[in-house]
Design a protein around this motif. Structure first.
Motif, PDB file in Angstrom:
ATOM      1  N   VAL A  15       1.138  -0.895  -0.052  1.00  0.00           N
ATOM      2  CA  VAL A  15      -0.026   0.437  -0.085  1.00  0.00           C
ATOM      3  C   VAL A  15       0.690   1.024  -0.094  1.00  0.00           C
ATOM      4  N   VAL A  16       1.620   1.314   0.576  1.00  0.00           N
ATOM      5  CA  VAL A  16       2.701   2.451   0.697  1.00  0.00           C
ATOM      6  C   VAL A  16       3.561   2.540  -0.360  1.00  0.00           C
ATOM      7  N   GLY A  17       3.908   1.260  -0.928  1.00  0.00           N
ATOM      8  CA  GLY A  17       4.318   1.032  -2.186  1.00  0.00           C
ATOM      9  C   GLY A  17       3.854   2.396  -3.168  1.00  0.00           C
ATOM     10  N   PHE A  18       2.733   1.835  -3.767  1.00  0.00           N
ATOM     11  CA  PHE A  18       1.827   1.641  -4.861  1.00  0.00           C
ATOM     12  C   PHE A  18       1.173   4.070  -3.975  1.00  0.00           C
ATOM     13  N   GLU A  19       1.010   4.100  -2.754  1.00  0.00           N
ATOM     14  CA  GLU A  19       0.812   5.307  -2.712  1.00  0.00           C
ATOM     15  C   GLU A  19       1.914   6.470  -2.876  1.00  0.00           C
ATOM     16  N   LEU A  20       3.353   5.791  -2.718  1.00  0.00           N
ATOM     17  CA  LEU A  20       4.841   7.280  -3.089  1.00  0.00           C
ATOM     18  C   LEU A  20       4.741   7.368  -4.930  1.00  0.00           C
ATOM     19  N   SER A  21       4.365   5.730  -5.766  1.00  0.00           N
ATOM     20  CA  SER A  21       4.696   5.674  -6.815  1.00  0.00           C
ATOM     21  C   SER A  21       3.496   6.326  -7.332  1.00  0.00           C
ATOM     22  N   ALA A  22       2.066   6.685  -6.987  1.00  0.00           N
ATOM     23  CA  ALA A  22       1.210   7.553  -7.693  1.00  0.00           C
ATOM     24  C   ALA A  22       1.888   9.134  -7.142  1.00  0.00           C
ATOM     25  N   ALA A  23       2.348   9.182  -6.183  1.00  0.00           N
ATOM     26  CA  ALA A  23       2.961  11.097  -5.909  1.00  0.00           C
ATOM     27  C   ALA A  23       3.536  10.937  -6.826  1.00  0.00           C
ATOM     28  N   PHE A  24       4.508  10.822  -7.229  1.00  0.00           N
ATOM     29  CA  PHE A  24       5.653  10.302  -7.676  1.00  0.00           C
ATOM     30  C   PHE A  24       4.963  10.631  -9.707  1.00  0.00           C
ATOM     31  N   ALA A  25       4.118   9.905  -9.237  1.00  0.00           N
ATOM     32  CA  ALA A  25       3.584  10.162 -10.831  1.00  0.00           C
ATOM     33  C   ALA A  25       2.939  10.989 -11.558  1.00  0.00           C
ATOM     34  N   ILE A  26       2.230  11.455 -10.125  1.00  0.00           N
ATOM     35  CA  ILE A  26       1.414  13.034 -10.768  1.00  0.00           C
ATOM     36  C   ILE A  26       2.517  14.088 -10.250  1.00  0.00           C
ATOM     37  N   ALA A  27       3.607  13.867  -9.488  1.00  0.00           N
ATOM     38  CA  ALA A  27       4.239  14.862  -9.494  1.00  0.00           C
ATOM     39  C   ALA A  27       5.537  14.890 -10.579  1.00  0.00           C
ATOM     40  N   ARG A  28       5.522  14.804 -11.374  1.00  0.00           N
ATOM     41  CA  ARG A  28       5.739  14.528 -13.249  1.00  0.00           C
ATOM     42  C   ARG A  28       4.996  14.528 -14.142  1.00  0.00           C
ATOM     43  N   TYR A  29       3.280  14.752 -13.761  1.00  0.00           N
ATOM     44  CA  TYR A  29       3.275  14.329 -14.147  1.00  0.00           C
ATOM     45  C   TYR A  29       3.240  13.949 -16.128  1.00  0.00           C
ATOM     46  N   LEU A  30       2.339  13.230 -16.927  1.00  0.00           N
ATOM     47  CA  LEU A  30       2.135  13.354 -18.459  1.00  0.00           C
ATOM     48  C   LEU A  30       1.182  11.566 -18.134  1.00  0.00           C
ATOM     49  N   ASN A  31       0.291  11.467 -19.267  1.00  0.00           N
ATOM     50  CA  ASN A  31      -0.001  10.702 -19.375  1.00  0.00           C
ATOM     51  C   ASN A  31      -0.392   9.967 -20.641  1.00  0.00           C
ATOM     52  N   PRO A  32       1.266   9.055 -20.170  1.00  0.00           N
ATOM     53  CA  PRO A  32       1.621   8.987 -22.028  1.00  0.00           C
ATOM     54  C   PRO A  32       0.897   8.688 -23.030  1.00  0.00           C
ATOM     55  N   MET A  33      -0.769   7.880 -22.989  1.00  0.00           N
ATOM     56  CA  MET A  33      -0.969   6.752 -24.097  1.00  0.00           C
ATOM     57  C   MET A  33      -2.014   8.046 -24.264  1.00  0.00           C
TER      58      MET A  33
END
Length: 491
Positions: free
Chosen positions: A308-326
């Motif tokens: 859960v913590v790993g998912f939350e951190l990965s999501a936070a980093f994804a929003i911090a450098r946000y790009l919708n690749p598809m």
């Protein structure tokens, strides 16, 4: 020059062999080397009594078959067990069978199908995407919530639900893990991150002597691994607050703090009517911060809490450098400069489609092809993050750039699985699969040609090694000792 060891007619004759392992070997070779021509020959073997042949044939028919194969696939769906019924329905959906949804609905009344097969049915319905199919997926989730422990079912459910429905799906997912075991959590969280286009940053996490995550070291590793600036996006105040909670070790406080920042940052992103991903990510991270799921996390144990913590951190980093690749790839198609710019982004979500998109616009344009090849060489020579190297290798393969074979071959021994996998894929696109030369080169001493016995054993051994089953290894060794006849008799 090299040629196929076995011709189509020879392999078709082997499919009538008495031994199920020999039949599997022949069918596997037909599918590999004659994908279009082999469909009619291999179709009846959907009902074969071998462990792996029916699934192999069903998947192949879904990719290369036609409407004339509907009947055998329907029989396989109704009569077989294991995962094969799921692959049969998947093939029917891909071949445009009009009764796919009605056939899938019968699964709700059947109690003889394995969960993995039912999960494939759910994923197939989600891929189908019609309103009746989407409604049936929701019915599966409501009536068979324990299926969400299966990655395919979770993937299908996430594909059809809106952002507001994600918390309910994740609540059912946690409940399913309580029934089926928390050992399935890893695949479930990877499926969740794939569905939300979140790169799994778990490989960048750094821990201290206490075993707790050290946030600043983790952020530096993420910045290095993904070539981005997380410190500026999070801000010093937020980092201090999160680091303090990590040091305290309270799981609930850590999850809630990360979720609060992620939802706030997602809300501040520029609005885009075509991009629903920020809202979906916010809904997912918020769901894991609710009291019922936090209580369920405690019941599932420490390992699940770490996921859960790993998912939350990965999501936070994804929003911090946000790009919708598809979405970015969709908008960049046809523009080489934008595609090459996108290829330099450190993300795994463009690897499947971006090289082909570059190759399409370079196919009949030598100038563009030269520009793309120069970019590939520049990425291969660069030091640092590896995803652009993967795209470069795949692109060279898609461009059929024969004069860059030495550069591609150099990366076959790379330690990174993404990189050497891309190099092997590029090699296979240019050269095809290796086969046995019919005659030795004139410049070298001629060697004796392979006999039918050795050809048969080597091909069987290759198939057995690929499948890595104890039974197939015994079969291949036994075939060597028994010295199979040159011309098999049909069974």
């Amino acid at each position: 020059m090299s040629d196929q060891i076995w011709s189509f007619d020879e392999l078709a004759r082997f499919t009538k062999w008495e031994d199920a392992e020999v039949r599997y070997w022949a069918i596997d070779r037909l599918i590999r080397h004659f994908p279009e021509q082999a469909c009619d020959v291999v179709a009846p073997f959907v009902l074969d009594d071998h462990d792996a042949t029916p699934e192999r044939v069903a998947r192949h028919l879904g990719e290369h078959g036609g409407s004339k194969h509907h009947a055998i696939l329907i029989r396989g769906f109704k009569l077989l067990r294991g995962t094969v019924p799921g692959y049969c329905l998947q093939a029917l959906a891909r071949l445009g069978y009009s009764g796919t949804v009605d056939l899938a609905a019968t699964v709700l009344q059947r109690g003889d199908l394995h969960d993995s097969a039912v999960a494939l049915v759910v994923e197939t319905l989600a891929d189908l995407g019609t309103p009746p199919a989407r409604d049936l997926v929701r019915e599966f989730v409501a009536r068979k919530g324990e299926l969400l422990a299966e990655p395919q079912a979770l993937r299908g459910a996430l594909r059809v639900v809106s952002a507001s429905e994600i918390p309910d799906v994740l609540s059912r997912f946690v409940t399913a893990l309580q029934w089926r075991g928390s050992h399935r959590a890893g695949e479930g969280f990877r499926t969740l991150m794939d569905a939300l286009s979140i790169d799994d940053a778990g490989w960048c996490f750094r821990t201290g002597p206490s075993g707790r995550i050290e946030l600043r070291k983790t952020i530096k590793a993420v910045e290095s691994g993904y070539d981005c600036d997380i410190l500026a996006a999070l801000g010093e105040t937020t980092i201090k607050q999160l680091a303090q909670r990590f040091r305290a070790g309270d799981h609930e406080e850590v999850v809630r703090a990360i979720a609060d920042w992620t939802r706030g940052a997602a809300a501040k992103l520029p609005a885009d009517p075509e991009d629903e991903m920020p809202a979906r990510v916010a809904a997912a991270v918020g769901a894991f911060a609710t009291t019922p799921i936090l209580e369920g996390s405690e019941k599932l144990g420490h390992q699940f809490q770490q996921w859960v913590v790993g998912f939350e951190l990965s999501a936070a980093f994804a929003i911090a450098r946000y790009l919708n690749p598809m979405l970015a790839l969709k908008r960049a198609r046809g523009d080489l400069d934008r595609l090459l710019e996108l290829a330099e982004v450190e993300t795994a979500f463009v690897l499947d489609e971006l090289p082909a998109a570059i190759a399409v616009i370079c196919r009949e344009d030598p100038v563009r092809a030269g520009k793309a090849q120069d970019w590939c060489l520049r990425m291969l020579e660069a030091q640092g993050p590896f995803f652009p190297k993967v795209v470069a290798l795949e692109t060279l393969g898609a461009l059929r750039a024969v004069h860059f074979i030495p550069e591609v071959m150099e990366y076959l021994s790379d330690e990174n699985s993404y990189v050497y996998g891309a190099a092997d894929s590029a090699r296979c696109r240019r050269w095809g699969r290796p086969s046995w030369p019919r005659r030795a080169p004139r410049s070298r001493p001629a060697r004796s040609s392979p006999t039918p016995r050795t050809r048969s054993w080597c091909s069987c051994a290759t198939s057995a090694h690929a499948r890595r089953t104890r039974r197939s290894r015994r079969t291949s060794c036994g075939s060597w000792r028994r010295s199979a006849p040159d011309r098999p008799r049909s069974g």
